[in-house]
Design a protein around this motif. Sequence first.
Motif, PDB file in Angstrom:
ATOM      1  N   TRP A  44      -5.910  -0.865  -4.772  1.00  0.00           N
ATOM      2  CA  TRP A  44      -4.951  -1.592  -4.706  1.00  0.00           C
ATOM      3  C   TRP A  44      -4.912  -1.988  -2.931  1.00  0.00           C
ATOM      4  O   TRP A  44      -4.788  -1.581  -2.619  1.00  0.00           O
ATOM      5  CB  TRP A  44      -3.369  -1.608  -5.279  1.00  0.00           C
ATOM      6  CG  TRP A  44      -3.204  -1.024  -6.153  1.00  0.00           C
ATOM      7  CD1 TRP A  44      -3.748   0.355  -7.340  1.00  0.00           C
ATOM      8  CD2 TRP A  44      -3.471  -2.293  -7.671  1.00  0.00           C
ATOM      9  NE1 TRP A  44      -3.455  -0.078  -8.883  1.00  0.00           N
ATOM     10  CE2 TRP A  44      -3.135  -1.244  -9.071  1.00  0.00           C
ATOM     11  CE3 TRP A  44      -2.656  -3.663  -7.529  1.00  0.00           C
ATOM     12  CZ2 TRP A  44      -2.563  -2.529  -9.803  1.00  0.00           C
ATOM     13  CZ3 TRP A  44      -2.815  -4.071  -8.566  1.00  0.00           C
ATOM     14  CH2 TRP A  44      -2.654  -3.543  -9.772  1.00  0.00           C
ATOM     15  N   GLY A 102       3.534  -8.310 -11.426  1.00  0.00           N
ATOM     16  CA  GLY A 102       4.420  -8.991 -10.350  1.00  0.00           C
ATOM     17  C   GLY A 102       5.704  -9.503 -10.399  1.00  0.00           C
ATOM     18  O   GLY A 102       5.759  -9.729 -11.336  1.00  0.00           O
ATOM     19  N   ARG A 160      -3.297  -5.768  -0.141  1.00  0.00           N
ATOM     20  CA  ARG A 160      -2.528  -6.381  -0.251  1.00  0.00           C
ATOM     21  C   ARG A 160      -2.954  -7.508   0.323  1.00  0.00           C
ATOM     22  O   ARG A 160      -3.564  -7.056   1.486  1.00  0.00           O
ATOM     23  CB  ARG A 160      -1.065  -6.143  -0.853  1.00  0.00           C
ATOM     24  CG  ARG A 160      -0.776  -5.748   0.940  1.00  0.00           C
ATOM     25  CD  ARG A 160       0.573  -4.154   0.608  1.00  0.00           C
ATOM     26  NE  ARG A 160       0.653  -3.944   2.077  1.00  0.00           N
ATOM     27  CZ  ARG A 160       2.323  -3.300   1.957  1.00  0.00           C
ATOM     28  NH1 ARG A 160       2.916  -3.008   0.631  1.00  0.00           N
ATOM     29  NH2 ARG A 160       2.333  -1.905   2.908  1.00  0.00           N
ATOM     30  N   VAL A 168      -3.818  -0.505   0.065  1.00  0.00           N
ATOM     31  CA  VAL A 168      -2.358   0.116  -0.220  1.00  0.00           C
ATOM     32  C   VAL A 168      -2.633   1.747  -0.765  1.00  0.00           C
ATOM     33  O   VAL A 168      -1.990   2.298   0.136  1.00  0.00           O
ATOM     34  CB  VAL A 168      -1.935  -0.748  -1.804  1.00  0.00           C
ATOM     35  CG1 VAL A 168      -0.377   0.035  -1.407  1.00  0.00           C
ATOM     36  CG2 VAL A 168      -1.603  -2.383  -1.305  1.00  0.00           C
ATOM     37  N   GLU A 206      -4.852  -8.151 -13.046  1.00  0.00           N
ATOM     38  CA  GLU A 206      -3.943  -7.731 -12.383  1.00  0.00           C
ATOM     39  C   GLU A 206      -2.177  -8.053 -13.124  1.00  0.00           C
ATOM     40  O   GLU A 206      -2.135  -9.554 -13.916  1.00  0.00           O
ATOM     41  CB  GLU A 206      -3.200  -7.800 -10.995  1.00  0.00           C
ATOM     42  CG  GLU A 206      -4.413  -7.403 -10.290  1.00  0.00           C
ATOM     43  CD  GLU A 206      -5.323  -8.334  -9.491  1.00  0.00           C
ATOM     44  OE1 GLU A 206      -6.430  -8.283  -9.214  1.00  0.00           O
ATOM     45  OE2 GLU A 206      -5.393  -9.710 -10.511  1.00  0.00           O
ATOM     46  N   TYR A 233      -0.895  -8.674  -4.547  1.00  0.00           N
ATOM     47  CA  TYR A 233      -2.056  -7.721  -4.751  1.00  0.00           C
ATOM     48  C   TYR A 233      -2.812  -7.914  -5.554  1.00  0.00           C
ATOM     49  O   TYR A 233      -2.710  -8.039  -6.757  1.00  0.00           O
ATOM     50  CB  TYR A 233      -0.552  -6.745  -5.262  1.00  0.00           C
ATOM     51  CG  TYR A 233       0.507  -5.810  -4.543  1.00  0.00           C
ATOM     52  CD1 TYR A 233       1.076  -6.793  -4.084  1.00  0.00           C
ATOM     53  CD2 TYR A 233       0.191  -4.997  -3.766  1.00  0.00           C
ATOM     54  CE1 TYR A 233       2.039  -6.517  -2.660  1.00  0.00           C
ATOM     55  CE2 TYR A 233       1.330  -4.653  -2.993  1.00  0.00           C
ATOM     56  CZ  TYR A 233       2.248  -5.022  -2.355  1.00  0.00           C
ATOM     57  OH  TYR A 233       3.536  -4.351  -1.744  1.00  0.00           O
ATOM     58  N   TYR A 234      -3.875  -6.739  -5.072  1.00  0.00           N
ATOM     59  CA  TYR A 234      -5.133  -7.586  -5.552  1.00  0.00           C
ATOM     60  C   TYR A 234      -5.533  -6.029  -5.917  1.00  0.00           C
ATOM     61  O   TYR A 234      -5.662  -4.745  -5.564  1.00  0.00           O
ATOM     62  CB  TYR A 234      -5.844  -7.676  -5.163  1.00  0.00           C
ATOM     63  CG  TYR A 234      -6.149  -9.279  -4.047  1.00  0.00           C
ATOM     64  CD1 TYR A 234      -5.571  -9.453  -3.702  1.00  0.00           C
ATOM     65  CD2 TYR A 234      -5.704 -10.423  -5.277  1.00  0.00           C
ATOM     66  CE1 TYR A 234      -5.118 -10.413  -2.475  1.00  0.00           C
ATOM     67  CE2 TYR A 234      -6.109 -11.800  -4.645  1.00  0.00           C
ATOM     68  CZ  TYR A 234      -5.472 -11.619  -3.522  1.00  0.00           C
ATOM     69  OH  TYR A 234      -4.739 -12.898  -2.671  1.00  0.00           O
ATOM     70  N   CYS A 235      -5.917  -5.824  -7.479  1.00  0.00           N
ATOM     71  CA  CYS A 235      -7.048  -4.700  -7.636  1.00  0.00           C
ATOM     72  C   CYS A 235      -8.537  -4.961  -7.898  1.00  0.00           C
ATOM     73  O   CYS A 235      -8.802  -6.191  -7.624  1.00  0.00           O
ATOM     74  CB  CYS A 235      -6.223  -3.753  -8.636  1.00  0.00           C
ATOM     75  SG  CYS A 235      -7.354  -4.849 -10.046  1.00  0.00           S
ATOM     76  N   ASP A 289       6.489  -5.373   2.123  1.00  0.00           N
ATOM     77  CA  ASP A 289       5.864  -5.020   0.762  1.00  0.00           C
ATOM     78  C   ASP A 289       5.726  -6.476   0.005  1.00  0.00           C
ATOM     79  O   ASP A 289       4.407  -6.208  -0.310  1.00  0.00           O
ATOM     80  CB  ASP A 289       6.941  -4.270  -0.106  1.00  0.00           C
ATOM     81  CG  ASP A 289       6.717  -3.011   0.076  1.00  0.00           C
ATOM     82  OD1 ASP A 289       7.973  -2.406   0.348  1.00  0.00           O
ATOM     83  OD2 ASP A 289       5.960  -2.241   0.469  1.00  0.00           O
ATOM     84  N   GLY A 298      -5.131 -11.249  -9.104  1.00  0.00           N
ATOM     85  CA  GLY A 298      -4.028 -10.960  -8.022  1.00  0.00           C
ATOM     86  C   GLY A 298      -2.934 -11.410  -8.926  1.00  0.00           C
ATOM     87  O   GLY A 298      -2.690 -12.119  -9.697  1.00  0.00           O
TER      88      GLY A 298
END
Length: 122
Positions: free
Chosen positions: A37, A8, A39, A49, A5, A94-96, A90, A116
Amino acid sequence: VQLVESGGGSAQAGGSLTLSCVVSGYGFKSRSYCMGWFRQAPGKEREGVARITSEGTLWYADSVKGRFTISRDNAKNTLYLQMDSLTPEDTGMYYCAADSACWLLLTRWYLRRGPGTQVTVS
C-alpha cells in the motif's frame, strides 16, 4: 494484472477504515508476489505505507506502525489495510500495487498501481 482498491472514505480522527485491493489477471497468484500500500497526500510526496512479501514478511512505515495492519487473502487475491487510530495526517489517496519482487515494487509501483481510493480524516 489489474488492481482495484476500495474502502476509502471519510473518518473522524481516532476512527478506523479498512481498505481492500482485489487483484485479477491471468495466472496471478497473490502469494507469489510482493504487495503493498502506498499513499499520496496533497502537496506531499508519495510514500510507502506497508507491504507484505511473498513469504509473508511485513513492513510498515514508522508513521503507521502500531496503527495499520496489512494482510492478504491468497484465496481471494485480495490485499487489505486495516487502519486504526486515524489522524488527519493519514489523509490522502491510497494505492495498492503488486510485483514479482519487493525491490521491483518499490521502484515501479506507481506504474503498476490501481486507480486508488481516497481517505479523508478530519
